[in-house]
Design an enzyme around this catalytic site. Structure first.
Site, PDB file in Angstrom:
ATOM      1  N   GLY A 156       0.803  -1.213   0.000  1.00 48.74           N
ATOM      2  CA  GLY A 156       0.000   0.000   0.000  1.00 48.74           C
ATOM      3  C   GLY A 156       0.833   1.259   0.000  1.00 48.74           C
ATOM      4  O   GLY A 156       0.308   2.355  -0.219  1.00 48.74           O
ATOM      5  N   VAL A 173       7.481  20.996   3.092  1.00 49.52           N
ATOM      6  CA  VAL A 173       8.038  21.846   2.033  1.00 49.52           C
ATOM      7  C   VAL A 173       8.209  21.082   0.726  1.00 49.52           C
ATOM      8  O   VAL A 173       9.074  21.392  -0.083  1.00 49.52           O
ATOM      9  CB  VAL A 173       9.386  22.457   2.473  1.00 49.52           C
ATOM     10  CG1 VAL A 173       9.169  23.459   3.581  1.00 49.52           C
ATOM     11  CG2 VAL A 173      10.368  21.372   2.918  1.00 49.52           C
ATOM     12  N   HIS A 204     -32.515  17.660  -5.117  1.00 49.57           N
ATOM     13  CA  HIS A 204     -32.753  18.621  -4.036  1.00 49.57           C
ATOM     14  C   HIS A 204     -33.313  17.886  -2.817  1.00 49.57           C
ATOM     15  O   HIS A 204     -34.142  16.991  -2.978  1.00 49.57           O
ATOM     16  CB  HIS A 204     -33.762  19.675  -4.497  1.00 49.57           C
ATOM     17  CG  HIS A 204     -34.203  20.594  -3.401  1.00 49.57           C
ATOM     18  ND1 HIS A 204     -33.434  21.659  -2.989  1.00 49.57           N
ATOM     19  CD2 HIS A 204     -35.322  20.596  -2.626  1.00 49.57           C
ATOM     20  CE1 HIS A 204     -34.071  22.297  -2.014  1.00 49.57           C
ATOM     21  NE2 HIS A 204     -35.213  21.665  -1.766  1.00 49.57           N
TER      22      HIS A 204
END
Length: 468
Positions: free
Chosen positions: A40, A272, A447
């Site tokens: 993995g 970073v 909706h």
């Protein structure tokens, strides 16, 4: 064919490597995969998945401390950090075991060890005990070794007070104050987790805005939201030095105008960027080109050496698990001679940041679209105009769409708010299908849902918005 000879050998079992191996096996290719650490890869074990487990806990913590908004009350709310971390590790372990099962199911040979290219379709493997395993041969070799956190001179992690992502995922105690260096997806996710769990968080970004790959409007919205949560954010600022003391870290910050100041934090996280895992593979010896820490490939993931390919983070940006998986499929299907394979269009790859509020995007930002010469139409719809968002208690957010004014092509979509990491796939499909505004306008959205805002944003771009 002998047991040590394969059609395809994959080096690395992350989301690029294991998917490539499964697809190769599906296409009838005898396949081996070599992994030196965990099935993995970083994503399942130390990246995408366990961080989402941590962030889920921080969401729950936020809800528990705001129960009054929903008519509930609870006393003495607290969390057990060790159990939060333990749950995250269990989630990672479960998925890693799942990948091992998939290897067995697809009859893929798994070699536990470190690989090194030996030339002419040969791979040497050193076992986890340091002893050499039998050399294997493969007509096609796919390098999927991923990447690791990058460090800068003077900002080296020590694993105790100055963390990389690994240490940040298994904290023994919750720091009172935390410095996060870098405001890309990794930095902001950790900043969001620790802030929501109660730490005082400061984010430092050398560029002029946080989440710098996102649309400028989304970045500005995110900064306002994070600062409202109590984060301190410094943009246009660099960290010149980190000095670890017995109990804390002193950080020297330098602003764009040249001013400096030193602040003290309990812990610091380096976020970073990353660099590819290209060392120790024998790449240069066999003639594979490596530039700026990444393997150079063409649109079919081929290196300049016959029979050697590279996919995922080790092959460069965008550094995303789903990009790696898709490259793995493209690479293998091209190897197998499939006639319907298409090169990866990186502009159609969605990006997601699982902070609070979430951020997601696909395609060109408004500025990038204009810089590319497009005349654009831009639509926006705020979360506060959506009934489902208000009912959820998540009324802060924005959906933004960018269209080519002449053709109606959906150039990009940018979102911030609840569940946008799920919503973005709708626009990703639209990009793949080369959908225009007309098809999106004619699509019926259910909706009440958050997805209605996607429709409204399109309508807004063409002066047809309904609910604002």
């Amino acid at each position: 064919m002998s047991e040590s000879t394969f059609d395809v050998a994959v080096i690395g079992a992350g989301p690029g490597g294991y998917v490539a191996a499964i697809r190769a096996a599906q296409l009838g290719l005898k396949t081996a995969i070599i992994e030196r650490e965990h099935m993995g890869g970083i994503c399942l074990n130390w990246g995408c998945i366990p961080t989402k487990a941590l962030l889920r806990c921080s969401e729950i913590n936020h809800l528990l401390h705001n129960l009054g908004d929903f008519g509930f009350a609870a006393d003495n709310i607290r969390f057990d950090l060790a159990k939060v971390v333990e749950r995250s590790r269990k989630v990672a372990g479960r998925l890693s075991n799942g990948v091992a099962y998939l290897m067995k199911k697809n009859k893929i040979a798994v070699l536990d060890g470190a690989a090194r290219l030996k030339g002419a379709g040969r791979i040497g493997v050193t076992g986890k005990d340091g002893q050499p395993l039998p050399e294997i041969a493969a007509k096609h070799i796919i390098v999927a070794t991923g990447a690791r956190a990058r460090s800068l001179p003077g900002l080296e992690p020590d694993g105790k007070l100055i963390w990389t992502y690994k240490e940040a995922m298994v904290p023994e105690t919750m720091p009172g104050s935390l410095l996060v260096i870098g405001s890309g997806a990794i930095g902001i996710e950790f900043a969001s987790f620790f802030r929501t769990m109660g730490a005082e968080v400061t984010v430092v970004e050398i560029l002029d805005r946080i989440l710098p790959v996102e649309d400028e409007e989304i970045s500005a919205f995110a900064r306002k939201a994070f600062e409202a949560q109590g984060m301190t954010i410094h943009t246009g600022t660099s960290v010149e030095a980190l000095t670890a003391g017995p109990e804390n870290v002193a950080a020297t910050l330098k602003t764009a105008d040249g001013g400096t100041k030193t602040l003290t934090f309990d812990r610091a996280i380096l976020a970073v960027g990353i660099t590819g895992n290209v060392e120790g593979l024998g790449l240069e010896e066999v003639g594979v080109t490596v530039e700026k820490g990444h393997i150079v490939i063409d649109e079919w993931c081929r290196t300049g050496v016959e029979g050697i390919y590279a996919i995922g983070d080790v092959a460069g940006p965008p550094w995303l698990a789903h990009k790696a998986s898709h490259e793995g499929v493209i690479c293998v299907e091209k190897i197998a001679g499939q006639d319907d394979v298409h090169p990866l269009d990186t502009s159609a790859v969605p990006g997601c940041t699982y902070c609070w509020p979430q951020v997601a995007s696909v395609g060109l930002t408004e500025r990038a679209a204009k810089d590319a010469g497009h005349e654009v139409r831009v639509g926006r719809f705020p979360y506060q105009g959506n009934g489902k968002a208000i009912a959820l208690g998540e009324p802060e957010g924005l959906i933004k769409t960018v269209f080519d004014a002449k053709t109606g092509e959906l150039l990009g979509a940018h979102m911030i708010g609840a569940e946008v990491t799920e919503l973005i796939q709708g626009y990703a499909i639209a990009r793949t299908l080369e959908t225009t505004e007309r098809e999106l306008m004619h699509t019926v959205f259910p909706h009440p849902t958050l997805s209605e805002m996607m429709h409204e944003s399109v309508l807004d771009a063409y002066d047809r918005v309904i609910h604002i």
